[in-house]
Write an enzyme that holds these catalytic residues in place. Structure first.
Site, short mmCIF file in Angstrom:
data_model
loop_
_atom_site.label_atom_id
_atom_site.label_comp_id
_atom_site.label_asym_id
_atom_site.label_seq_id
_atom_site.Cartn_x
_atom_site.Cartn_y
_atom_site.Cartn_z
N LYS A 133 -20.49 -3.69 -29.08
CA LYS A 133 -20.94 -4.30 -30.33
C LYS A 133 -19.82 -5.10 -30.99
CE LYS A 133 -23.48 -5.28 -33.89
NZ LYS A 133 -23.93 -4.31 -34.89
N LYS A 202 -15.62 -6.73 -41.88
CA LYS A 202 -15.24 -5.39 -41.42
C LYS A 202 -15.27 -5.31 -39.90
CE LYS A 202 -18.31 -2.53 -40.77
NZ LYS A 202 -19.12 -1.99 -39.64
#
Length: 265
Positions: A133, A202
């Site tokens: 991911k 992030k």
């Protein structure tokens, strides 16, 4: 809404853990996962041995593996299954999942996962799902940033955006962001959040840290992180494709298709 759809509300994570065979979380960052999984009145404190924990958060592989190892001491199984695609896919049950964990545990979770996703990829041991991911989101942020700057150059030179998009679509620079995703939204001036900028920032931070831990030198990734930081400061509650606005404002152009500026009929 969830209750109306048939969900049973509980008062705490511990109560949920005591009454569930499978626990699924999707949280913003690694500290949130650690708190819910290992903190006071968290999953570890109350879940029965044999409980299966599916974490769908995008965090770092190190945290996933550390949490899993501690839960294993209580007989709690864990897999990581971060999610790709957007809000509409979530509603339709057509998400894409990247999964890491023991194959038997993944197979046990599959009936639930198939209700959420139509594309499921087993990536290997626990932590590999979140690693995949991070790689994918790193690519997304880099592509959007490059598209924004390339379009700003072209628009400043007097080339219309639809021409830039068309030429790219006929060459090796064809990509889904430029030719499918942004023409239906960001290129029309719609920056409503599908993936908010602080979350993209992030994920870029996590990818940079992960790469550093493995000794992989990065140059472009750091520049993209800086651009996401700048965008998050200006557009903290909007989609990360707001990068287009930051780059466009810096160049003195508006990265929009001509049809976006046409008055409604």
């Amino acid at each position: 809404e969830a209750k109306a759809a048939g969900a049973t509300p509980v008062s705490s994570v511990a109560e949920l853990a005591r009454t569930s065979d499978v626990i699924i979380t999707m949280l913003p960052d690694a500290p949130d996962v650690e708190k819910i999984a290992l903190g006071e009145d968290g999953i570890e404190s109350a879940a029965r041995p044999g409980t299966l924990y599916v974490d769908m958060s995008t965090i770092d592989p190190g945290t996933s593996r550390r949490v899993a190892a501690q839960l294993a001491g209580r007989g709690i199984r864990m897999i990581d299954s971060p999610v790709a695609r957007g809000v509409e896919n979530a509603r339709a049950g057509t998400l894409a999942l990247m999964i890491g964990g023991d194959k038997a545990d993944v197979d046990a979770a599959m009936p639930l996962l198939r209700t959420m996703a139509d594309t499921i990829t087993y990536c290997g041991p626990l932590g590999n799902g979140v690693a995949m991911k991070l790689v994918n989101n790193f690519l997304s942020a880099g592509i959007v940033s490059t598209v924004a700057e390339a379009c700003a150059i072209g628009l400043k030179a007097g080339l219309p955006l639809d021409m830039i998009v068309a030429i790219s679509g006929a060459t090796g620079t064809n990509n889904a962001w430029m030719h499918k995703l942004m023409p239906s939204k960001a290129f029309l001036g719609d920056f409503s959040p599908g993936f908010m900028t602080p979350l993209a920032r992030k994920d870029q931070r996590l990818a940079l840290s992960f790469a550093e831990d493995m000794g992989v030198p990065l140059t472009l990734g750091k520049a993209v992180f800086d651009l996401l930081t700048q965008t998050a400061e200006v557009y903290p509650r909007e989609d990360f494709t707001s990068i287009l606005r930051v780059v466009g404002d810096g160049a003195g152009v508006k990265i929009r298709l001509a049809e976006a500026d046409k008055p409604a009929a």
